[in-house]
Design a protein around this motif. Structure first.
Motif, short mmCIF file in Angstrom:
data_model
loop_
_atom_site.label_atom_id
_atom_site.label_comp_id
_atom_site.label_asym_id
_atom_site.label_seq_id
_atom_site.Cartn_x
_atom_site.Cartn_y
_atom_site.Cartn_z
N VAL A 259 12.26 6.69 -41.35
CA VAL A 259 13.37 7.43 -40.74
C VAL A 259 12.82 8.56 -39.87
O VAL A 259 13.26 8.78 -38.74
N PHE A 260 11.83 9.26 -40.42
CA PHE A 260 11.29 10.41 -39.70
C PHE A 260 10.19 10.02 -38.71
O PHE A 260 9.85 10.79 -37.83
N GLU A 261 9.66 8.80 -38.87
CA GLU A 261 8.61 8.34 -37.94
C GLU A 261 9.19 7.64 -36.72
O GLU A 261 8.54 7.56 -35.68
N ARG A 262 10.42 7.08 -36.85
CA ARG A 262 10.96 6.26 -35.77
C ARG A 262 11.10 7.09 -34.50
O ARG A 262 10.74 8.27 -34.49
N GLU A 263 11.61 6.47 -33.44
CA GLU A 263 11.75 7.14 -32.16
C GLU A 263 12.11 8.61 -32.35
O GLU A 263 12.94 8.94 -33.19
N PHE B 18 33.36 -6.77 -47.13
CA PHE B 18 33.53 -5.37 -46.72
C PHE B 18 34.99 -4.95 -46.79
O PHE B 18 35.31 -3.79 -47.02
N HIS C 168 18.59 10.96 -46.82
CA HIS C 168 17.95 11.82 -45.83
C HIS C 168 18.95 12.49 -44.88
O HIS C 168 18.55 13.07 -43.88
N LYS D 146 31.65 2.85 -50.23
CA LYS D 146 31.28 1.56 -49.67
C LYS D 146 30.16 1.72 -48.63
O LYS D 146 29.19 0.97 -48.62
N ASN D 147 30.29 2.75 -47.80
CA ASN D 147 29.28 3.00 -46.78
C ASN D 147 27.93 3.32 -47.39
O ASN D 147 26.89 2.88 -46.92
N TYR E 242 26.49 0.17 -48.60
CA TYR E 242 26.10 -0.62 -47.43
C TYR E 242 24.77 -0.11 -46.86
O TYR E 242 23.86 -0.87 -46.57
N HIS E 243 24.70 1.21 -46.73
CA HIS E 243 23.50 1.82 -46.15
C HIS E 243 22.26 1.48 -46.99
O HIS E 243 21.22 1.10 -46.46
N LYS F 81 22.16 -2.88 -47.45
CA LYS F 81 22.28 -3.79 -46.31
C LYS F 81 21.55 -3.20 -45.10
O LYS F 81 20.58 -3.77 -44.61
N GLN F 82 21.99 -2.03 -44.65
CA GLN F 82 21.39 -1.47 -43.43
C GLN F 82 19.89 -1.22 -43.59
O GLN F 82 19.10 -1.53 -42.70
N ASP G 196 17.98 -4.36 -43.29
CA ASP G 196 17.93 -4.84 -41.91
C ASP G 196 16.98 -4.01 -41.06
O ASP G 196 16.25 -4.53 -40.23
N LEU G 197 16.99 -2.68 -41.27
CA LEU G 197 16.16 -1.80 -40.43
C LEU G 197 14.71 -1.78 -40.87
O LEU G 197 13.80 -1.81 -40.05
#
Lengths: 278, 338
Positions: free
Chosen positions: B106-110, B222, B248, B293-294, B297-298, B301-302, B305-306
């Motif tokens: 998260v902190f390394e990405r763009e 969902f 985070h 739910k979010n 999901y985060h 699921k998210q 995926d990420l």
């Protein structure tokens, strides 16, 4: 890797000076700004910046102007929270912190040679104006141009002198409406979808760009579907409570996307199934 | 890497020998065990079971000054950041060490985040093999293991009178060198004992959930009415996010101090209604149902995926500390069985 600070910190704002302020309505002002370093902002229509008033905080604000040769850029701001109220108290010469530009832009290239249907609801005109003005400045690159603008009432119409020019232009169709008229209003009365029956489009070659309050999107999409415009040719700009603009703070996450980076401009075919997006 | 033996009664000497480091350890504070900078090794409370907060805050503090603005509005570094000593965090559970692996991308990405990354690079993690897991631990269901060295620089295993000390990384080797005077070599019997304990550890985890297929179930269902039931007890207090080693989310705020401005980053929580509230008053996630739910999901699921892994290390804190007994594992099972 060396992560030295603060130069290397993506949280450090650049400073910009207010060079002009125009009162748009009772609650909205247009701020013309220039970065103090003399550089252009380097944005594309549809992107946003994080604006800060020192000691008050930061807020995400969409850029209302296309890239301009004199390096100025414009933010049209409704006074509604701490930061925007503080901005409204500043005068010409006042300084604002700017981070960005962030996010995706309107399809300035994809729309070339195509017809464009702009749909703006209320202050949705603020970000959309950056693309409309860009198209008008590069008019020969685009086909038929139609602008639909809906406001709650005549006193909430923004950019009055520009609207007056658009009404008079022969190379675009400009249609407007208000939800509630006053005694001087002679135009269409009703929500924005009441303008759609007056519009003819060639769905195969039309790019539709929609910006407005969340409730508007669902109803406008019903109209674009009725006109046969494919979902992949429809672009929306989503509003979210973005804090960092860097895809980290989490606030603008919708399922698998971060609106600050994957948006704010999104293709409808990419988000129609995205829960909570619209 | 090398193995050593550390006599328990010489632990304080070992910590005192780490003069070139700032040492963080669990300390007892108003009835809670929290990770803090220690000046005296006696402050360290090596009670692994009683850590309501993860060591996340050592590297990603709950409140942190990002920028200090001077009289001319120039952004300066906050004092005390440059030239700080490397840090050792002592007493880390293996799940919490993995938690940093979830935070890193998260902190390394763009737009790399220098505040997190600087501290992360200069921080060593000394962990303990979890020989007595919590009742709500489920690390083995999300890719973890109570005796895993993943993410740690040194792993200690409790053999009764001694700790079996394994050096995992070259950073860990430096620490072992500084404390070399109090370390000895383990016997082959102690080595066997350590391996036996490692083998037994996963069996002590009492809660399990097969997470295979959870991501697609969350996406597919969902809109299901069950989410409302699952979130019925939630009071949006945010404790699950504040105690989570992988959460985070943060807010950015300004404060005025003696006429000058500081810009701070402060933990925020997706469980709060204000988290998504627009200036217009519109809220895309207005109820507890969408928020719970979010969050699921985060995490399930998210994050997969990420970044390829669930955003959960199975530490069980969100279950144990929830005042309303919202149970993540039980909720995952409900979704799994839909």
């Amino acid at each position: 890797m060396n992560h030295s600070m603060p130069d290397g910190s993506p949280y450090v704002p650049k400073w910009a000076e207010i060079s002009r302020i125009e009162k748009l309505t009772e609650s909205e002002k247009l701020f013309e700004l220039r970065l103090s370093n003399g550089q252009p902002l380097g944005h594309k229509p549809g992107q946003f910046v994080e604006v800060s008033v020192l000691g008050i905080g930061e807020a995400p604000i969409s850029i209302s102007s296309p890239p301009i040769n004199d390096n100025s850029f414009e933010l049209a701001v409704r006074k509604v929270g701490n930061v925007t109220n503080a901005m409204h108290n500043l005068g010409v010469g006042g300084k604002l912190g700017i981070r960005g530009p962030f996010g995706t832009n309107f399809p300035i290239d994809e729309a070339k040679g195509k017809d464009i249907l702009f749909v703006a609801g209320g202050i949705g005109l603020v970000p959309l104006r950056s693309f409309i003005k860009f198209v008008l400045e590069n008019r020969k690159d685009y086909g038929e141009v139609t602008v639909l603008f809906g406001a709650r009432n005549p006193s909430e119409q923004l950019f009055l002198s520009e609207l007056e020019q658009w009404r008079g232009r022969k190379d675009i169709s400009y249609l407007e409406t208000v939800d509630r008229a006053d005694e001087n209003w002679k135009g269409n009365v009703g929500v924005i979808t009441t303008l759609f029956p007056k519009v003819q489009v060639d769905p195969a070659k039309t790019i539709c760009v929609v910006v407005g309050p969340p409730v508007m999107y669902r109803f406008v999409i019903m109209e674009t579907k009725a006109k046969g415009i494919p979902d992949k040719q429809i672009f929306l700009s989503l509003e979210r409570r973005m804090k960092c603009g860097l895809g980290k703070c989490g606030h603008c996450q919708i399922n698998n996307i971060y609106v600050c980076q994957d948006g704010p401009v999104l293709r409808y075919s990419d988000i129609f199934a995205l829960e909570e997006a619209l | 890497m090398e193995h050593f033996l550390l006599e328990k009664n010489r632990l304080n000497e070992f910590l005192s020998a780490l003069r070139n480091y700032e040492v963080f350890a669990p300390v007892r504070k108003v009835g809670l065990t929290v990770f803090e900078l220690i000046t005296n090794p006696k402050e360290a409370m090596l009670d692994l079971k009683n850590q309501p907060q993860s060591p996340k805050r050592v590297i990603f503090p709950q409140s942190e000054i990002l920028l200090v603005f001077d009289k001319n509005n120039a952004a300066k570094e906050p004092k005390g950041r440059v030239g700080q000593k490397p840090q050792v965090v002592f007493g880390v559970r293996p799940c919490d060490a993995r938690g940093f692996h979830m935070l890193d991308p998260v902190f390394e990405r763009e737009y790399p985040d220098p505040y997190y990354l600087q501290k992360r690079q200069s921080t060593l993690l000394v962990g303990f093999h979890c020989s007595e897991p919590y009742p709500n631990c489920f690390c083995t269901s999300v890719g973890g293991n109570p005796s895993s060295p993943e993410g740690l620089d040194i792993l200690l295993t409790d053999l009764g009178e001694q700790y079996f000390l394994e050096v995992i990384t070259s950073k860990g080797e430096q620490v072992a060198k500084e404390g070399a005077a109090v370390l000895s070599s383990p016997t082959s019997q102690q080595q066997t004992e350590k391996e036996k304990l490692s083998g037994m550890a996963p069996q002590k985890i009492r809660r399990t959930i097969d997470t295979e297929g959870i991501a697609s179930k969350i996406e597919k269902h969902f809109d299901h009415s069950l989410w409302r039931e699952l979130s019925g007890k939630c009071i949006s207090c945010g404790i699950c996010t504040y105690t989570c080693p992988t959460c985070h989310c943060f807010d950015i705020q300004d404060e005025r101090v003696r006429g000058r401005a500081n810009r701070l980053r402060i933990w925020d929580s997706c469980m709060f209604p204000e988290y998504t509230l627009h200036a217009s008053g519109h809220n895309p996630r207005p109820t507890r149902t969408e928020r719970l739910k979010n969050r699921m999901y985060h995490k399930f699921k998210q994050n997969i995926d990420l970044y390829g892994v669930p955003g959960c290390v199975g530490c069980g804190r969100c279950i144990t500390l929830c005042p309303e007994n919202v149970d993540l594992v039980a909720n995952l099972k409900v979704i799994k069985n839909l």
